[in-house]
Design an enzyme around this catalytic site. Sequence first.
Site, PDB file in Angstrom:
ATOM      1  N   CYS A  31       0.795  -1.337   0.032  1.00  7.13           N
ATOM      2  CA  CYS A  31       0.100  -0.085  -0.129  1.00  7.13           C
ATOM      3  C   CYS A  31       0.866   1.142  -0.011  1.00  7.13           C
ATOM      4  O   CYS A  31       1.602   1.449  -0.868  1.00  7.13           O
ATOM      5  CB  CYS A  31      -0.855   0.028   1.289  1.00  7.13           C
ATOM      6  SG  CYS A  31      -2.361   1.061   0.712  1.00  7.13           S
ATOM      7  N   HIS A  39      -3.478  -5.671   1.125  1.00  8.00           N
ATOM      8  CA  HIS A  39      -2.957  -5.732   2.417  1.00  8.00           C
ATOM      9  C   HIS A  39      -2.858  -7.357   2.609  1.00  8.00           C
ATOM     10  O   HIS A  39      -3.822  -7.884   3.492  1.00  8.00           O
ATOM     11  CB  HIS A  39      -3.679  -5.072   3.470  1.00  8.00           C
ATOM     12  CG  HIS A  39      -3.556  -3.547   3.316  1.00  8.00           C
ATOM     13  ND1 HIS A  39      -2.292  -3.086   3.962  1.00  8.00           N
ATOM     14  CD2 HIS A  39      -4.100  -2.642   3.048  1.00  8.00           C
ATOM     15  CE1 HIS A  39      -2.545  -1.701   3.878  1.00  8.00           C
ATOM     16  NE2 HIS A  39      -3.309  -1.336   2.990  1.00  8.00           N
ATOM     17  N   GLU A  80      -0.903  -8.743   5.051  1.00 10.60           N
ATOM     18  CA  GLU A  80      -0.935  -8.738   6.596  1.00 10.60           C
ATOM     19  C   GLU A  80      -2.206  -8.697   7.214  1.00 10.60           C
ATOM     20  O   GLU A  80      -2.240  -9.139   8.317  1.00 10.60           O
ATOM     21  CB  GLU A  80       0.166  -7.679   7.118  1.00 10.60           C
ATOM     22  CG  GLU A  80      -0.489  -6.326   7.231  1.00 10.60           C
ATOM     23  CD  GLU A  80      -0.697  -5.558   6.075  1.00 10.60           C
ATOM     24  OE1 GLU A  80      -0.508  -5.956   4.684  1.00 10.60           O
ATOM     25  OE2 GLU A  80      -1.021  -4.423   6.221  1.00 10.60           O
TER      26      GLU A  80
END
Lengths: 221, 76
Positions: free
Chosen positions: A87, A195, A197
């Site tokens: 990002c 994302h 994560e």
Amino acid sequence: MKTAVVVFPGSNCDRDLAVALELVTGRKPAMLWHDDTSLPEGLDLIALPGGFSHGDYLRSGAIAARAPLMREVIAAAGKGTPVLGICNGFQVLTETGLLPGALMRNAGLDFVCRDVALEVVTADTPFTRGYKAGETVTIPVAHHDGNFQADADTLDRLEQQGQVAFRYAEEVNGSARGIAGILSEKGNVLGMMPHPERVVEKAHGGTDGRALFEGLLTVLA
Amino acid sequence: MKARVTVSLKPGVLDPQGRAIRHALDGLGFPEVSDVRVGKIIELDVVEGTTEEQVAEMARKLLANTVIENFRVELA
């Protein structure tokens, strides 16, 4: 596997990224401040987190890309150290020139924050080896400036050289050729808007991001 | 002295903000506008004797992203 997360003023996914890295590697990553002037020895992975570094002033990632520590990150990337930008981290990587193109305002002008379907285009990299080429995975995005643009020659080259890692399997932000994540020419730098994560354990509502970190672990452990 | 850097999107680079503005202008009764491009102006206070080339270097290194933007420097 020894990892580090670079934290900029305005980063806000640094802790999520650290939690994901620790979950998969079993070791806490080093948290590095953007103003530091040297990297710890022997890093296997440098990760640049999401957020709004420097308030997205000037251009998203522009000021962060010129931080003192980024000079070291650029040098390490040049020597082959894997660098992952997620990002805002992707925006920073394009601003440094480690990755081509630029991330512009979403075509619809809206901040887009939702799960999106992604096609894994290239599985033959340390970052994507946990996936199968052609596989569709679901990973959330949360960005205002994720509209990847580059000139036609650059886009052709990215596609021909296997540097497109992920493509949106649906319309998200107007990105040229649906590009969601790209690799450097040598393949050791990955930038992606989604994302991973945020989807590494069941409680997150999905685990499709986990294979990215596990794939890295198998090569870098 | 002042330096002014005008940063504009390169021709051909999609400008979603410009398009939204054109659409809004159309809604306000200005159908004569066929395209809008949004850029920015950055004004710098610099010491006397600063050259155009020095400011251009600032633009290349930070103020503009030359992948997508052009810039113009004026000293005053």
